[in-house]
Design a protein around this motif. Structure first.
Motif, PDB file in Angstrom:
ATOM      1  N   ASP A  67       0.870  -1.196   0.000  1.00  0.00           N
ATOM      2  CA  ASP A  67       0.000   0.000   0.000  1.00  0.00           C
ATOM      3  C   ASP A  67       0.898   1.235   0.000  1.00  0.00           C
ATOM      4  O   ASP A  67       0.869   2.050   0.920  1.00  0.00           O
ATOM      5  CB  ASP A  67      -0.911  -0.022   1.232  1.00  0.00           C
ATOM      6  CG  ASP A  67      -1.968   1.069   1.179  1.00  0.00           C
ATOM      7  OD1 ASP A  67      -2.076   1.740   0.125  1.00  0.00           O
ATOM      8  OD2 ASP A  67      -2.668   1.263   2.181  1.00  0.00           O
ATOM      9  N   ASN A  69       1.840   7.491   2.710  1.00  0.00           N
ATOM     10  CA  ASN A  69       2.322   6.514   3.694  1.00  0.00           C
ATOM     11  C   ASN A  69       3.821   6.693   3.992  1.00  0.00           C
ATOM     12  O   ASN A  69       4.440   5.819   4.597  1.00  0.00           O
ATOM     13  CB  ASN A  69       2.018   5.080   3.252  1.00  0.00           C
ATOM     14  CG  ASN A  69       0.576   4.687   3.597  1.00  0.00           C
ATOM     15  OD1 ASN A  69      -0.003   5.247   4.529  1.00  0.00           O
ATOM     16  ND2 ASN A  69       0.007   3.756   2.860  1.00  0.00           N
ATOM     17  N   ASP A 110       1.844   2.542   7.855  1.00  0.00           N
ATOM     18  CA  ASP A 110       0.742   1.700   7.374  1.00  0.00           C
ATOM     19  C   ASP A 110       1.256   0.313   6.971  1.00  0.00           C
ATOM     20  O   ASP A 110       1.328  -0.019   5.784  1.00  0.00           O
ATOM     21  CB  ASP A 110      -0.014   2.362   6.224  1.00  0.00           C
ATOM     22  CG  ASP A 110      -1.245   1.557   5.829  1.00  0.00           C
ATOM     23  OD1 ASP A 110      -1.467   0.477   6.423  1.00  0.00           O
ATOM     24  OD2 ASP A 110      -1.999   1.992   4.935  1.00  0.00           O
TER      25      ASP A 110
HETATM   26 MG    MG Z   1      -3.393   1.091   3.907  1.00  0.00          MG
END
Ligand code: MG
Ligand code: GN1
Length: 368
Positions: free
Chosen positions: A214, A219, A234
């Motif tokens: 992800d 992030n 994350d």
């Molecule tokens: Mg995520």
């Protein structure tokens, strides 16, 4: 219970000292609910934490997620002691999570003072994002992926997702398929190409890496002043996978000229200068670790993951908006259109993008 009272109760379960002083909801993230909660400590100073309620419809085995995160953060802390890594608090039972009376699953992290970017114009910050994700890949290169649970099975198995998507199109339980005929036609036209990498991965064509899965640009946490990366966050979907998917997902996000849910498609392009900047940072880190086959498929992976996400948004729209959080009724449809528009632009530019990948690899190898 009022949210304030719930947060106070959760904090006490995680043995946080002091009293809640203020809280705010963090609106980033399409799945979990996140709050920044500030405490007045016994010595009167203010300390902040991130409280997160995990979406257990999406993450069906939250204990396994926390076990994965514990394994990964412990590994990074041990092998890269000077680097910042997420720190999770524990309850008096020794767990790094807590189920409240409603059955909600909570976790609490230290707040890291930082900034994040959704859309970024600064090419040096984009290169630093590439560096951060490349470095993350390298950090985990010695980590034994077999200890990880597959928290969402087949998460980036594009082939499988395509098959499910087309069976949902046939079911059409909310009569929404008519709203998206052009988009469905496009997905159908690229079905073979978008399924290619996951088919080859299943046959063992690429190395199995420990991947983030992800790699959205928000992030990565950045230092407010120096604009240098602090940490990759994350870690919910850290699982074995293909390195190129992390690369592709990151550039899908950072080289888009607009937001992920931009309704005005004339503003949505895949920016080749941003792509080059990301490549420079990323390839500089991984140049000696990735195979030629992985490098050669980075652009295909970028296209693949963009189609995949567009299809996932559209799938959720067709199936009644139960997976991603939405702010308005057609939000998932708008998101899908934006991603599919971006995918077409990536497809159009793929020769140029492949050239850039190899050019940046060459430069990195020559130390330029
Ligand atoms: Mg995520
Ligand atoms: C979800 O909520 P967030 O931003 O962490 C999703 C990703 C998508 C992303 C798109 C578990 O991530 O796969 O790429 O939205 N996470 C999950 O914005 O499905």
């Amino acid at each position: 219970m009022r949210l304030f009272d719930t947060l106070c109760m959760i904090g006490s379960r995680f043995q946080l000292p002091g009293t809640v002083y203020s809280f705010e909801q963090i609106t980033q993230g399409n799945i979990n609910s996140t709050y920044k909660v500030s405490y007045r400590m016994p010595d009167k100073s203010i300390k902040s934490y991130m409280f997160q309620r995990l979406n257990t419809v999406v993450f069906k085995n939250p204990r396994e997620i926390m076990k994965n995160i514990d394994n990964v953060t412990t590994y990074i802390r041990k092998n890269f002691p000077s680097e910042t890594v997420l720190h999770f608090h524990h309850t008096s039972d020794g767990d790094n999570f807590f189920f409240d009376g409603d059955g909600s699953f909570w976790r609490v992290m230290n707040y890291i003072d930082s900034i994040t970017f959704n859309v970024c114009e600064d090419l040096s910050v984009i290169a630093a994002t590439g560096e951060a994700f490349g470095h993350f890949q390298m950090q985990l290169s010695g980590f034994d992926g077999s200890v990880l649970y597959e928290t969402i099975p087949d998460f980036h198995n594009t082939r499988k997702r395509l098959d499910t998507f087309f069976s949902h199109v046939t079911e059409d339980p909310y009569s929404r398929v008519n709203d998206a005929t052009e988009e469905i036609e496009y997905i159908s036209s690229v079905r073979l190409k978008a399924g290619e990498l996951s088919d080859r991965f299943a046959k063992g064509a690429f190395p199995v890496r420990v991947t983030h899965n992800d790699t959205k640009c928000n992030n990565v946490l950045f230092d407010r002043v120096t604009k240098r990366p602090i940490a990759v966050i994350d870690l919910d979907t850290v699982m074995p996978g293909m390195s190129m998917v992390d690369f592709g997902d990151a550039v899908r996000c950072i080289a888009n000229t607009a937001d992920e849910d931009e309704p005005d498609l004339s503003r949505v392009f895949f920016d080749t200068a941003k792509f080059r900047a990301f490549c420079k940072g990323y390839i500089g880190q991984v140049k000696d670790a990735l195979t030629a086959d992985e490098i050669d498929n980075m652009v295909l992976a970028t296209f693949t993951i963009t189609v995949e996400l567009g299809m996932r948004f559209l799938d959720d729209y067709i199936m009644g908006d139960t997976y991603f959080k939405t702010d308005y009724p057609e939000h998932n449809l708008v998101r899908a259109r934006c991603q599919l528009h971006l995918a077409k632009d990536i497809q159009k530019k793929s020769d140029e993008l492949n050239f850039i990948v190899h050019d940046e690899l060459e430069k990195a190898r020559q130390g330029r």
